[in-house]
Design a protein around this motif. Structure first.
Motif, PDB file in Angstrom:
ATOM      1  N   VAL A   6      25.907 -22.948  26.166  1.00 45.99           N
ATOM      2  CA  VAL A   6      26.645 -23.735  27.297  1.00 45.99           C
ATOM      3  C   VAL A   6      25.694 -24.212  28.198  1.00 45.99           C
ATOM      4  N   SER A   7      24.823 -23.321  28.603  1.00 44.91           N
ATOM      5  CA  SER A   7      23.967 -23.412  29.926  1.00 44.91           C
ATOM      6  C   SER A   7      22.730 -24.485  29.487  1.00 44.91           C
ATOM      7  N   ASP A   8      22.521 -24.612  28.209  1.00 46.74           N
ATOM      8  CA  ASP A   8      21.586 -25.693  27.986  1.00 46.74           C
ATOM      9  C   ASP A   8      22.022 -27.031  27.724  1.00 46.74           C
ATOM     10  N   LEU A   9      23.635 -27.566  27.883  1.00 42.79           N
ATOM     11  CA  LEU A   9      24.234 -28.821  27.801  1.00 42.79           C
ATOM     12  C   LEU A   9      24.007 -29.326  28.883  1.00 42.79           C
ATOM     13  N   LYS A  10      23.736 -30.911  28.921  1.00 45.73           N
ATOM     14  CA  LYS A  10      23.210 -31.461  30.036  1.00 45.73           C
ATOM     15  C   LYS A  10      24.634 -32.427  30.044  1.00 45.73           C
ATOM     16  N   ASP A  11      24.771 -33.133  31.485  1.00 49.68           N
ATOM     17  CA  ASP A  11      25.779 -34.098  31.664  1.00 49.68           C
ATOM     18  C   ASP A  11      25.553 -35.444  30.466  1.00 49.68           C
ATOM     19  N   GLY A  12      26.620 -35.861  29.937  1.00 50.26           N
ATOM     20  CA  GLY A  12      25.987 -37.138  28.947  1.00 50.26           C
ATOM     21  C   GLY A  12      25.848 -36.577  27.527  1.00 50.26           C
ATOM     22  N   ASP A  13      25.710 -35.132  27.210  1.00 50.58           N
ATOM     23  CA  ASP A  13      25.487 -34.611  25.924  1.00 50.58           C
ATOM     24  C   ASP A  13      26.995 -35.077  24.972  1.00 50.58           C
ATOM     25  N   PHE A  14      26.898 -35.485  23.820  1.00 53.39           N
ATOM     26  CA  PHE A  14      27.981 -35.819  23.171  1.00 53.39           C
ATOM     27  C   PHE A  14      28.635 -34.668  22.782  1.00 53.39           C
ATOM     28  N   LEU A  15      29.878 -34.310  23.080  1.00 56.91           N
ATOM     29  CA  LEU A  15      30.826 -33.109  22.752  1.00 56.91           C
ATOM     30  C   LEU A  15      31.821 -33.510  21.758  1.00 56.91           C
ATOM     31  N   LEU A  16      31.993 -32.660  20.753  1.00 58.62           N
ATOM     32  CA  LEU A  16      33.291 -32.915  19.825  1.00 58.62           C
ATOM     33  C   LEU A  16      34.008 -31.553  19.936  1.00 58.62           C
ATOM     34  N   ASP A  17      35.162 -31.611  20.263  1.00 58.85           N
ATOM     35  CA  ASP A  17      36.174 -30.580  20.525  1.00 58.85           C
ATOM     36  C   ASP A  17      36.911 -30.667  18.985  1.00 58.85           C
ATOM     37  N   VAL A  18      36.981 -29.342  18.274  1.00 61.57           N
ATOM     38  CA  VAL A  18      37.794 -29.301  17.183  1.00 61.57           C
ATOM     39  C   VAL A  18      39.052 -28.610  17.345  1.00 61.57           C
ATOM     40  N   ARG A  19      39.326 -28.196  18.512  1.00 60.31           N
ATOM     41  CA  ARG A  19      40.573 -27.042  18.811  1.00 60.31           C
ATOM     42  C   ARG A  19      41.784 -28.131  18.488  1.00 60.31           C
ATOM     43  N   GLU A  20      42.940 -27.369  18.269  1.00 62.55           N
ATOM     44  CA  GLU A  20      44.090 -28.134  17.963  1.00 62.55           C
ATOM     45  C   GLU A  20      44.788 -28.846  19.347  1.00 62.55           C
ATOM     46  N   ASP A  22      47.487 -28.432  21.035  1.00 65.94           N
ATOM     47  CA  ASP A  22      47.993 -27.531  22.212  1.00 65.94           C
ATOM     48  C   ASP A  22      46.680 -27.302  22.937  1.00 65.94           C
ATOM     49  N   GLU A  23      45.644 -26.550  22.474  1.00 65.59           N
ATOM     50  CA  GLU A  23      44.368 -26.131  23.108  1.00 65.59           C
ATOM     51  C   GLU A  23      43.768 -27.102  24.139  1.00 65.59           C
ATOM     52  N   TRP A  24      43.816 -28.638  23.303  1.00 67.39           N
ATOM     53  CA  TRP A  24      43.032 -29.509  23.893  1.00 67.39           C
ATOM     54  C   TRP A  24      44.014 -30.044  25.171  1.00 67.39           C
ATOM     55  N   GLN A  25      45.303 -30.000  25.183  1.00 61.95           N
ATOM     56  CA  GLN A  25      45.990 -30.579  26.179  1.00 61.95           C
ATOM     57  C   GLN A  25      46.001 -29.526  27.417  1.00 61.95           C
ATOM     58  N   ALA A  26      45.968 -28.069  26.937  1.00 63.39           N
ATOM     59  CA  ALA A  26      45.997 -27.159  28.069  1.00 63.39           C
ATOM     60  C   ALA A  26      44.745 -27.456  28.825  1.00 63.39           C
ATOM     61  N   GLY A  27      43.479 -27.587  28.129  1.00 63.70           N
ATOM     62  CA  GLY A  27      42.098 -27.660  28.970  1.00 63.70           C
ATOM     63  C   GLY A  27      41.039 -27.998  28.109  1.00 63.70           C
ATOM     64  N   HIS A  28      40.075 -29.096  28.461  1.00 61.20           N
ATOM     65  CA  HIS A  28      39.078 -29.474  27.607  1.00 61.20           C
ATOM     66  C   HIS A  28      38.131 -30.057  28.531  1.00 61.20           C
ATOM     67  N   ALA A  29      37.084 -30.155  27.965  1.00 62.43           N
ATOM     68  CA  ALA A  29      35.684 -30.744  28.788  1.00 62.43           C
ATOM     69  C   ALA A  29      35.954 -32.261  28.724  1.00 62.43           C
ATOM     70  N   ALA A  30      36.005 -32.696  30.197  1.00 61.49           N
ATOM     71  CA  ALA A  30      36.183 -34.337  30.277  1.00 61.49           C
ATOM     72  C   ALA A  30      35.105 -35.104  29.457  1.00 61.49           C
ATOM     73  N   GLY A  31      35.412 -36.158  28.812  1.00 56.86           N
ATOM     74  CA  GLY A  31      34.605 -37.040  28.343  1.00 56.86           C
ATOM     75  C   GLY A  31      34.383 -36.461  26.397  1.00 56.86           C
ATOM     76  N   ALA A  32      34.836 -35.350  26.367  1.00 58.45           N
ATOM     77  CA  ALA A  32      34.661 -34.956  24.992  1.00 58.45           C
ATOM     78  C   ALA A  32      35.521 -35.753  23.900  1.00 58.45           C
ATOM     79  N   LEU A  33      35.089 -35.909  22.720  1.00 55.00           N
ATOM     80  CA  LEU A  33      35.934 -36.379  21.846  1.00 55.00           C
ATOM     81  C   LEU A  33      36.792 -35.377  21.099  1.00 55.00           C
ATOM     82  N   HIS A  34      38.014 -35.388  20.735  1.00 55.67           N
ATOM     83  CA  HIS A  34      38.761 -34.619  20.296  1.00 55.67           C
ATOM     84  C   HIS A  34      39.272 -34.948  18.816  1.00 55.67           C
ATOM     85  N   ILE A  35      38.825 -34.188  17.953  1.00 53.05           N
ATOM     86  CA  ILE A  35      39.607 -34.253  16.410  1.00 53.05           C
ATOM     87  C   ILE A  35      39.831 -32.850  16.029  1.00 53.05           C
TER      88      ILE A  35
END
Length: 109
Positions: A6-20, A22-35
């Motif tokens: 996580v510490s190596d990620l930079k602002d603007g890196d493309f992030l894909l969130d694969v959680r379900e 309910d997990e996404w709605q509770a909290g996610h990284a802003a700007g991430a794509l959710h599938i």
């Protein structure tokens, strides 16, 4: 398995969130794509439409297991993908911003 901290990620890196959802709605990284993993193969085209053609896809879930599965699948498709080690739990613990489905401060389930 290609991984990144996580510490190596930079602002603007493309992030894909694969959680379900309910997990996404509770909290996610802003700007991430959710599938969600459960829909990933059927919705793969959504990723190819928005992922950077010459960049890396950083795949994240809660702790790293589901994202590892998707990272392996993407690598088999020829995509430059890496698993975010420790997932959203480490993301939040590192003080990275987490927003809910309404854009308000969120939390990781």
């Amino acid at each position: 398995m290609p991984t990144v901290e996580v510490s190596d990620l930079k602002d603007g890196d493309f992030l894909l969130d694969v959680r379900e959802d309910d997990e996404w709605q509770a909290g996610h990284a802003a700007g991430a794509l959710h599938i969600p993993l459960s829909e990933f193969v059927a919705r793969y085209g959504e990723l190819t439409e928005v992922a950077p053609q010459d960049g890396r896809v950083h795949v994240i879930c809660r702790s790293g297991g589901r994202s590892a599965q998707v990272t392996m699948y993407l690598a088999q498709q020829g995509v430059d993908a890496v698993n975010v080690d420790g997932g959203m739990q480490v993301w939040a613990a590192a003080g990275r911003p987490v927003v809910d489905g309404k854009g308000e401060p969120g939390h990781v389930l």
